[in-house]
Design an enzyme around this catalytic site. Structure first.
Site, PDB file in Angstrom:
ATOM      1  N   ASP A  32       7.122 -22.006  23.399  1.00 52.16           N
ATOM      2  CA  ASP A  32       6.842 -21.088  22.210  1.00 52.16           C
ATOM      3  C   ASP A  32       6.830 -19.673  22.628  1.00 52.16           C
ATOM      4  O   ASP A  32       6.193 -18.655  21.993  1.00 52.16           O
ATOM      5  CB  ASP A  32       5.454 -21.421  21.356  1.00 52.16           C
ATOM      6  CG  ASP A  32       5.570 -22.464  20.737  1.00 52.16           C
ATOM      7  OD1 ASP A  32       6.798 -23.151  20.392  1.00 52.16           O
ATOM      8  OD2 ASP A  32       4.542 -22.773  20.313  1.00 52.16           O
ATOM      9  N   CYS A  97       2.615 -33.874   1.830  1.00 53.75           N
ATOM     10  CA  CYS A  97       2.732 -32.371   1.963  1.00 53.75           C
ATOM     11  C   CYS A  97       2.042 -31.649   0.631  1.00 53.75           C
ATOM     12  O   CYS A  97       2.392 -31.597  -0.358  1.00 53.75           O
ATOM     13  CB  CYS A  97       4.185 -31.746   2.014  1.00 53.75           C
ATOM     14  SG  CYS A  97       4.422 -29.797   2.052  1.00 53.75           S
ATOM     15  N   CYS A 147       1.647 -39.539   9.411  1.00 55.14           N
ATOM     16  CA  CYS A 147       2.849 -40.425   9.956  1.00 55.14           C
ATOM     17  C   CYS A 147       2.378 -41.665  10.691  1.00 55.14           C
ATOM     18  O   CYS A 147       1.410 -41.765  11.420  1.00 55.14           O
ATOM     19  CB  CYS A 147       3.521 -39.383  10.941  1.00 55.14           C
ATOM     20  SG  CYS A 147       4.944 -40.256  11.812  1.00 55.14           S
TER      21      CYS A 147
END
Length: 254
Positions: A32, A97, A147
């Site tokens: 990152d 979401c 998930c």
């Protein structure tokens, strides 16, 4: 320590091990820390496929793992890319979401993603997303947590990744009471530090606005009204309005 630095250190250790085996090489480690297309590279390296939430999914770890890259001039054999997708008809991530940011399979509207809103966005959080944010102050993992492949994830034993300063148990009120020096001290070595104190207060104000009404919450918000930041004051006013609405609703129902 900052997990980015820790992971880069691990990659540098790997590079030195390779040098011990083959001789000097040129290399640079990334976690990152540069615009590296890491998910696409990871798929080509056979680590997983793109889920419907656009995350890289590994069949044995879900998406809850770090990606780090070691760029080198050492000629290496090519890996086979991960073939196929294993989400099937599952759409748990899209359903979970809070803001509906997953607009299509593998397409996320970053402008609506709570991780973007709480971490990357420098300005005001659009009002249409504030209620959906709930008490999320730094990021959102809802699409990952639901998930099915997440059940294969194992909690790390790395002490550097363990919560510090009781941040996993602290109340929004106690965090909102931190001064800037306390914020800097208690987020040292944490990715949270990078949002800065102003956006920390902005995010917490939204969380407190979404909290059940209480005199303590309303008092804490009122105490922040004189804060010398237009951004903070705007979100505090919104949160106060939400708290007062809830107080009136409680009175009306009693």
């Amino acid at each position: 320590r900052d997990y980015h630095k820790l992971m880069r250190k691990r990659l540098a250790t790997l590079a030195r091990w390779i040098e011990a085996e083959v001789g000097p090489i040129g290399y640079r480690a990334f976690v990152d820390s540069a615009p590296v297309m890491e998910r696409a590279l990871a798929r080509k390296a056979g680590l997983g496929w793109f889920g419907k939430n656009a995350m890289l999914l590994n069949p044995k770890a879900g998406s809850l793992f770090f990606l780090g890259e070691l760029y080198t001039d050492l000629p290496l054999p090519m890996d086979d890319p991960f073939e196929g997708e294993h989400c099937g008809s599952c759409s748990a991530c899209r359903t979970a979401c809070p803001t509906g940011a997953i607009v299509e399979d593998r397409v996320v509207d970053a402008r609506a993603c709570i991780s973007y809103l709480t971490i990357e966005l420098f300005g005001a959080i659009p009002e249409r997303y504030r209620k959906a944010m709930g008490n999320r102050v730094f990021g959102c993992d809802d699409c990952q947590l639901v998930c099915p492949y997440t059940r294969f994830t194992r909690a790390t034993q790395e002490a550097d990744f363990a919560p510090r300063h009781d941040l996993d148990r602290a109340s929004l009120l106690s965090l909102f009471a931190w001064g800037e020096e306390e914020f800097l001290e208690k987020t040292a070595g944490s990715p949270i530090r990078r949002i800065g104190y102003e956006r920390w207060l902005r995010n917490l104000a939204v969380g407190l606005g979404n909290a059940p009404w209480s005199e303590a919450v309303e008092a804490a918000l009122r105490a922040r009204l004189p804060y010398p930041s237009d951004l903070v004051r705007e979100h505090v006013r919104w949160a106060l309005a939400r708290q007062r609405e809830k107080r009136r609703a409680l009175i009306a129902s009693s």
